[in-house]
Design a protein around this motif. Structure first.
Motif, PDB file in Angstrom:
ATOM      1  N   UNK A 151       0.852  -1.193   0.000  1.00 27.30           N
ATOM      2  CA  UNK A 151       0.000   0.000   0.000  1.00 27.30           C
ATOM      3  C   UNK A 151       0.885   1.239   0.000  1.00 27.30           C
ATOM      4  N   UNK A 152       0.766   2.078  -1.025  1.00 27.10           N
ATOM      5  CA  UNK A 152       1.633   3.240  -1.183  1.00 27.10           C
ATOM      6  C   UNK A 152       0.864   4.352  -1.891  1.00 27.10           C
ATOM      7  N   UNK A 153       0.070   5.131  -1.151  1.00 26.83           N
ATOM      8  CA  UNK A 153      -0.758   6.153  -1.800  1.00 26.83           C
ATOM      9  C   UNK A 153       0.027   7.288  -2.428  1.00 26.83           C
ATOM     10  N   UNK A 154       1.332   7.395  -2.118  1.00 27.16           N
ATOM     11  CA  UNK A 154       2.131   8.415  -2.777  1.00 27.16           C
ATOM     12  C   UNK A 154       2.454   8.026  -4.216  1.00 27.16           C
ATOM     13  N   UNK A 155       2.476   6.738  -4.477  1.00 25.04           N
ATOM     14  CA  UNK A 155       2.839   6.261  -5.804  1.00 25.04           C
ATOM     15  C   UNK A 155       1.676   5.598  -6.542  1.00 25.04           C
ATOM     16  N   UNK A 156       0.646   5.188  -5.801  1.00 28.63           N
ATOM     17  CA  UNK A 156      -0.450   4.443  -6.407  1.00 28.63           C
ATOM     18  C   UNK A 156      -1.777   5.165  -6.176  1.00 28.63           C
ATOM     19  N   UNK A 157      -2.789   4.802  -6.934  1.00 31.04           N
ATOM     20  CA  UNK A 157      -4.125   5.376  -6.785  1.00 31.04           C
ATOM     21  C   UNK A 157      -5.073   4.282  -6.307  1.00 31.04           C
ATOM     22  N   UNK A 158      -5.949   4.649  -5.357  1.00 34.86           N
ATOM     23  CA  UNK A 158      -6.828   3.661  -4.745  1.00 34.86           C
ATOM     24  C   UNK A 158      -8.262   4.191  -4.650  1.00 34.86           C
ATOM     25  N   UNK A 159      -9.199   3.258  -4.712  1.00 40.07           N
ATOM     26  CA  UNK A 159     -10.582   3.520  -4.311  1.00 40.07           C
ATOM     27  C   UNK A 159     -10.940   2.480  -3.254  1.00 40.07           C
ATOM     28  N   UNK A 160     -11.962   2.802  -2.451  1.00 45.83           N
ATOM     29  CA  UNK A 160     -12.315   1.947  -1.325  1.00 45.83           C
ATOM     30  C   UNK A 160     -13.762   1.500  -1.458  1.00 45.83           C
ATOM     31  N   UNK A 161     -13.973   0.190  -1.490  1.00 46.80           N
ATOM     32  CA  UNK A 161     -15.319  -0.371  -1.529  1.00 46.80           C
ATOM     33  C   UNK A 161     -15.787  -0.663  -0.100  1.00 46.80           C
ATOM     34  N   UNK A 162     -17.089  -0.577   0.109  1.00 47.75           N
ATOM     35  CA  UNK A 162     -17.677  -0.816   1.423  1.00 47.75           C
ATOM     36  C   UNK A 162     -18.530  -2.073   1.382  1.00 47.75           C
ATOM     37  N   UNK A 163     -18.288  -2.963   2.324  1.00 47.82           N
ATOM     38  CA  UNK A 163     -19.120  -4.154   2.491  1.00 47.82           C
ATOM     39  C   UNK A 163     -19.646  -4.142   3.925  1.00 47.82           C
ATOM     40  N   UNK A 164     -20.952  -4.305   4.070  1.00 46.34           N
ATOM     41  CA  UNK A 164     -21.545  -4.170   5.402  1.00 46.34           C
ATOM     42  C   UNK A 164     -22.849  -4.951   5.463  1.00 46.34           C
ATOM     43  N   UNK A 165     -23.354  -5.097   6.655  1.00 41.73           N
ATOM     44  CA  UNK A 165     -24.569  -5.865   6.849  1.00 41.73           C
ATOM     45  C   UNK A 165     -25.775  -4.977   7.090  1.00 41.73           C
ATOM     46  N   UNK A 166     -26.895  -5.355   6.509  1.00 46.09           N
ATOM     47  CA  UNK A 166     -28.187  -4.733   6.763  1.00 46.09           C
ATOM     48  C   UNK A 166     -29.139  -5.803   7.274  1.00 46.09           C
ATOM     49  N   UNK A 167     -30.259  -5.401   7.861  1.00 44.14           N
ATOM     50  CA  UNK A 167     -31.231  -6.409   8.299  1.00 44.14           C
ATOM     51  C   UNK A 167     -31.651  -7.348   7.172  1.00 44.14           C
ATOM     52  N   UNK A 168     -31.563  -6.857   5.938  1.00 40.91           N
ATOM     53  CA  UNK A 168     -31.944  -7.696   4.791  1.00 40.91           C
ATOM     54  C   UNK A 168     -30.809  -8.555   4.266  1.00 40.91           C
ATOM     55  N   UNK A 169     -29.601  -8.393   4.833  1.00 41.69           N
ATOM     56  CA  UNK A 169     -28.482  -9.212   4.382  1.00 41.69           C
ATOM     57  C   UNK A 169     -27.238  -8.378   4.106  1.00 41.69           C
ATOM     58  N   UNK A 170     -26.178  -9.046   3.664  1.00 39.58           N
ATOM     59  CA  UNK A 170     -24.917  -8.386   3.390  1.00 39.58           C
ATOM     60  C   UNK A 170     -24.995  -7.546   2.119  1.00 39.58           C
ATOM     61  N   UNK A 171     -24.307  -6.416   2.131  1.00 42.77           N
ATOM     62  CA  UNK A 171     -24.280  -5.516   0.985  1.00 42.77           C
ATOM     63  C   UNK A 171     -22.833  -5.307   0.559  1.00 42.77           C
TER      64      UNK A 171
END
Length: 318
Positions: A226-246
């Motif tokens: 992991x090197x944000x000075x040299x690389x580009x990143x996006x962040x995905x979110x995974x989480x739980x809801x009463x209806x299930x995982x998202x």
């Protein structure tokens, strides 16, 4: 009579010895160089604790010759500790703070280099190894001040501060998250992952409650490569809801990966805007600066079990 003559001779020799020592001390004192002081009309502003900033004029402050590790040239230098001590009032406890530096071009060590992580600020002990020197600024064709650090601190170039004449030294009182909760940070391209406990992490105050910045959790995971000075990143979110995982990317964004928050702070929607907090029931929530509730798309009121997936989206250089 012989004994009396012997005593007189002894006292005479002792008197001569004292006179010789006194004359030698006076001669040495007259030939010694006066203590070195700074010569120049530069000044800095120092804000300690809750007190208003005071102006510290460098002229006449204790200084000495210091050899810069950059070019091995000897220059007059003042330690940052000397400058802070000049502003200190009785009863102030300097050891309880970190010290941020702000230049006249609005550069801020804490915000711009350390990304708000006060754990990495120099403490009072380190200030004795931080040096203010004069340098020639080619952009303005004039002299200015530069902050450098002793190599023993291993700060490298990242803690340098240019354009520091009339800059600011300010204290930052460490505040740590006293709530609970944890998130998982994982690489999207490997099995590399880490569980980050939020209790004790650097905290900020948002809407009257403590919060942990989302990018600090990602940083603390220390993912391989992991090197944000040299690389580009996006962040995905995974989480739980009463209806299930998202899985935000797959389930709600239609795989539009660049709709995810980016690491780059210059991006319109970036990870540095996100924060984690405990609600009134102690549950973990995820909010964003300036972002209203969006039906669980990014603002997540029940974020227990949150997983942050780090995608490397660096474009290959042609």
């Amino acid at each position: 009579m012989a004994d009396q003559r012997g005593h007189k001779l002894l006292w005479t020799l002792l008197a001569i010895a004292v006179v010789i020592l006194l004359v030698t001390w006076i001669v040495r004192l007259g030939n010694s160089e006066p203590p070195q002081v700074w010569h120049g009309d530069q000044k800095l502003y120092v804000a300690l604790g809750e007190s208003a900033a005071v102006t510290i004029y460098l002229e006449g402050l204790p200084a000495y010759n210091w050899t810069s590790p950059d070019d091995q040239v000897e220059r007059q230098a003042i330690s940052l500790k000397t400058i802070v001590d000049a502003a200190m009032q009785p009863g102030f406890m300097p050891e309880k703070y970190g010290y941020d530096l702000q230049a006249t071009d609005y550069y801020d060590l804490l915000a711009d280099t350390l990304e708000g992580d006060h754990r990495q600020l120099p403490g009072y002990a380190e200030l004795s190894r931080g040096f203010v020197i004069e340098y020639f600024n080619g952009y303005t064709d004039s002299s200015d001040l530069l902050v450098l650090w002793d190599e023993a601190l291993d700060y490298s170039n990242s803690y340098k501060v240019r354009l520091f004449d009339r800059g600011i030294v300010r204290t930052v009182e460490p505040v740590y998250f006293d709530g609970d909760g944890a998130v998982e940070v994982a690489s999207a391209s490997s099995s590399n992952a880490a569980r980050i406990e939020l209790h004790g992490m650097p905290a900020v105050k948002i809407d009257g409650r403590q919060a942990v910045r989302l990018h600090h959790a990602v940083r603390d995971a220390n993912l391989d490569g992991f090197d944000p000075k040299q690389r580009q990143y996006v962040i995905n979110l995974c989480y739980g809801l009463p209806t299930g995982q998202v899985n935000l990317l797959a389930d709600k964004l239609g795989a539009r990966i660049f709709d995810l928050p980016q690491w780059d702070r210059k991006a319109q929607f970036n990870l540095h805007q996100g924060y984690l907090y405990n609600d009134e029931n102690g549950k973990l929530g995820l909010g964003w600066d300036g972002r209203e509730p969006d039906d669980g798309l990014f603002v997540i009121e029940q974020a227990d079990g949150l997983r942050l997936e780090v995608y490397d989206v660096t474009r290959p250089q042609l």
